[in-house]
Write a protein that holds these residues in place. Structure first.
Motif: not given
Length: 829
Positions: A695-718
């Motif tokens: 965790f200290d040696n690597y940078d983490l990038h999380v991306h959800v495609p369709a970047g132009a579309v707003p996304k929100d909500g807790p259901s993507a937790g798992i």
């Protein structure tokens, strides 16, 4: 000093001043050739006579009443001598003893033509202006003001130019216009005015007599240039003309209004007499008709007493009074309301179910609730109307469902749109004492329906707003409370009205904007939208036949295959309802209608390829499941207003210092899900076989495609935690798997909404396995068996179960070897 009479706008044009004792007549318009005095006759030192509210101009003769002691001494001494004085206007007209600094420095040299001593002690003098002067130095204030003066040239050209001639003619025309607008001036004044030929005298005389302030006249006197003085005079005269015309117009209008009122009153009296003679309808007859109608009404005793009291009050009014029609309208409105009038309900439950099924495909919960209501009403025969709120995305048939319910019950149908309503009076009405007062729309619509138990649809109740005119949503609290609405009071009506028999149905797109107290009074029935299979059925049974009929096509002219409808639904619409679907079907039908009208060849059986030919390229791309060859890519399930969709969450690692980057236009809640997932992995790294130093040696990038579309909500937790676990362990994700659920820091999996739409989206995308929270099992059971028979569900309570199901033991083909460097070094000094 003051003038002997009021020289208001040409009042003196044809008047002479008469000395009754001597019988001499002194003309107030001096002959133009008499210039008064030669410059050699005028001394450098002059006594100054202050005038109040008057400015004397050269050549003009005016009478002055002298009452101040200083002025009387000055006049008497001058009259005994050369009779030459200086005349200047006072700056402050209220001063009774003006000093030298309270009079204007520019004035007119005048000659006293006549002096008359009156019995009351006052002295009247007739003076004629001669030359303008300007004070060089004031010499004394007592016993009267004296000053050294310098005579001013008037600078009138000996020969006038064309411009000057035009200016003088304009001035004469303006003067004539003023004479016509002022009826108090004698008609001889016009001829006297036209006889003046000397330009200088004309300007001086009109300047003296125009209706203007002393300061404006003084400004004219101080102007040396003749052209400028003439143009300024014309400006004042035109201003005076505008004022006179306005006064004339106002006087004429007021006089006309009074005449019209008298005429109307006279005609009304005559009409009343004629109606009485002929036995026709008059005010008394209208009142009698209202009494007869009121006697037949089945209304509460309190309302009855109030109504007849209003009629008694009206009978004492004058029919010509402004309050009479207002009071009559109020009485007519009360008697027009359907007091105690109810339509008879149809309790044939099988027929009602057939109507609901025929008009709307699906919506089983709503239909069951309506049938339950009818069943209770049939057994009890008396039930306060429940308040139903149909909640769901646009185009799912919430409003049209109200019509079907009214048809099933055989009740009248009433609809009131609440979108954008921000005035409380729209619901409760205005006080009838207000100008333009009206009852609220609740009572107005009941009057139109002529029944007290209609099906009343309150459309878009979530879009009610509030401002300084009140809060309509708070006004609706009484309307929609079954325990209160039997005694609803409209501000205009002023008496109680029973709304308890009305079946209120509210519609809303969102519950968040509805006031909590108002939401508590309603029974929420959620209409989540239609599945693709339901949309196909709706199109076949309702939309296609409707559009054929509206575009003049017969049944045999064209048919839509199932593939064509699927193409329309997936490729050209993206919604929960069927409104857009109806529009694209209409576009296809219009194209067919054009081909028929032009006698062109066309395919009567439409396949999916024909849809593309008619409508062009597909507007929306269908999201399909992708392979699982890359670590960190996991399929999630999302709910949108257009229905359910699948989305991908991608995670990647790069050498760095443990930085977390989130992209894809994520909302705050979704960002927090990613951070929660990372925190869970860090605290449980040993269980998952992850070296905590990674965790200290690597940078983490999380991306959800369709970047132009707003996304929100807790259901993507798992989904987030599975993606991160896959990328940190480089383990492979199970093939054709999708998931949805919220997580906590302790690893608990929480339930989420929109399960039906999400499951159907997964099925359309080709997913076989779905991971859900165990508490969402009940939502899956409500989905039709035919839609889920090909799917496998994994119900979990903890993140460990999710990872166990989602991640395979083997690693991906191009698995990275995560290198960990020990950055801790020991140093001593």
């Amino acid at each position: 000093m003051k003038r002997n009479n009021n020289f208001d706008i040409f009042n003196d044009l044809s008047s002479d001043y008469s000395d009754e004792e001597s019988g001499e007549f002194i003309p107030l318009i001096a002959p133009e050739e008499e210039n008064g005095l030669d410059e050699s006759d005028i001394p450098d030192e002059l006594p100054i006579l202050p005038l109040r509210n008057t400015v004397l101009f050269p050549g003009v003769v005016i009478p002055i009443t002298v009452g101040r002691q200083k002025s009387i001494r000055l006049v008497k001494k001058a009259y005994k001598g050369d009779r030459i004085i200086g005349v200047a206007a006072q700056k402050n007209t209220t001063s009774d003893d003006p000093e030298s600094d309270e009079v204007y420095d520019t004035g007119t040299v005048a000659k006293i033509l006549k002096m008359i001593v009156l019995p009351d002690g006052n002295t009247t003098i007739i003076i004629q202006g001669s030359k303008r002067y300007r004070v060089l130095e004031y010499l004394q204030d007592d016993p009267y003001i004296t000053a050294n003066v310098k005579l001013l040239e008037d600078k009138f050209p000996e020969k006038t130019t064309k411009k000057m001639d035009a200016m003088l003619q304009s001035i004469k025309d303006a003067a004539s216009r003023i004479l016509k607008l002022n009826p108090e001036i004698p008609s001889e004044a016009e001829s006297a005015l036209q006889s003046i030929e000397n330009p200088g005298f004309l300007i001086h005389f009109l300047s003296s007599n125009i209706n203007a302030e002393v300061s404006d006249k003084q400004k004219l006197l101080e102007i040396d240039d003749a052209n400028k003085r003439a143009s300024t005079l014309l400006e004042y005269m035109l201003r005076d003309i505008q004022m006179l015309e306005l006064k004339h117009e106002i006087h004429k209008k007021v006089h006309s209004d009074i005449d019209q009122q008298q005429r109307d009153y006279f005609l009304r009296q005559q009409l009343k007499v004629l109606q009485d003679e002929l036995g026709g309808e008059g005010p008394d007859q209208e009142l009698n008709d209202l009494r007869k109608r009121g006697a037949k009404k089945d209304w509460p005793e309190e309302v009855k007493k109030h109504f007849f009291k209003e009629l008694d009050k009206i009978s004492r009014m004058n029919p010509a009074a402004a309050e009479y029609p207002v009071a009559m309208n109020y009485a007519e409105f009360i008697v027009d309301l359907p007091w105690g009038e109810h339509s008879e309900d149809d309790f044939d439950l099988k027929r009602a179910r057939k109507i609901l099924d025929a008009d709307h495909y699906g919506l089983e919960k709503v239909k069951d609730r309506i049938i339950e209501y009818l069943a209770v009403l049939k057994l009890k025969n008396d039930m306060k109307g429940p308040i139903l709120c149909l909640y769901g995305p646009p185009g799912v048939g919430k409003t049209s469902l109200g019509k079907s319910i009214a048809k099933a019950l055989k009740r009248k149908y009433v609809r009131m749109s609440l979108g954008g309503v921000h005035d409380e009076a729209e619901v409760r009405g205005h006080r009838k004492t207000y100008i333009g007062a009206m009852p609220g729309k609740i009572i107005q619509n009941l009057r139109k329906s002529q029944t007290s138990n209609p099906v009343f649809v309150l459309d878009e109740i979530d879009k009610v707003s509030s401002d300084f005119r009140g809060d309509p949503s708070s006004a609706l609290l009484e309307v929609l409370d079954p325990e209160q609405n039997d005694s609803f009071i409209d501000n205009y009506l002023e008496v109680e009205y029973d709304l308890s028999k009305v079946l209120f149905i509210a519609t809303a797109n969102s519950l968040d904007t509805i006031q909590p107290a108002l939401r508590d009074r309603m029974e929420i029935i959620e209409i989540t939208g239609y599945t693709q299979e339901e949309k196909i059925k709706i199109a076949q049974k309702h939309l296609v036949p409707k559009q054929k009929k509206e575009h003049g096509l017969e049944t045999k002219d064209v048919t839509f295959t199932k593939k064509a409808l699927v193409k329309l639904i997936e490729g050209y619409t993206r919604e929960s309802g069927v409104r857009s679907l109806e529009r694209v079907i209409a576009s296809v039908v219009r194209n067919i209608a054009k081909s028929i009208a032009l006698e062109e060849e066309y395919s009567k059986r439409l396949e999916d390829k024909h849809i593309v030919e008619i409508l062009g390229a597909e507007r929306f791309d269908k999201e399909l499941y992708q392979d699982n060859k890359v670590a960190g890519v996991v399929t999630g399930l999302a709910w949108t207003q257009a229905g359910g969709e699948i989305l991908y969450i991608e995670s990647s690692l790069s050498r760095g210092k443990g930085k977390l980057t989130l992209s894809g236009q994520l909302g705050d809640v979704m960002k927090e899900s990613a951070m929660t997932a990372l925190s869970y992995l860090k605290s449980n790294a040993e269980k998952l076989g992850i070296n905590y130093k990674v965790f200290d040696n690597y940078d983490l990038h999380v991306h959800v495609p369709a970047g132009a579309v707003p996304k929100d909500g807790p259901s993507a937790g798992i989904t987030m935690v599975t993606s991160l676990a896959s990328v940190f362990t480089q383990r492979k994700v199970r093939s054709k798997l999708a998931m949805t659920g919220e997580i906590t820091l302790r690893g608990k999996v929480l339930p989420v909404g929109g399960i039906k739409e999400k499951v159907l989206a997964a099925r359309r995308a080709g997913v076989n396995d779905i991971i859900l929270c165990a508490r969402n099992r009940k939502d899956v059971e409500e989905i039709g068996e035919e839609y889920i028979k090909e799917l496998s569900f994994h119900f979990v309570d903890h993140v460990e179960e999710v990872i166990e199901v989602a991640l395979l033991k083997g690693k991906v083909e191009d698995a990275k070897e995560l290198v960990v460097e020990d950055t801790n070094t020991n140093t001593s000094s």
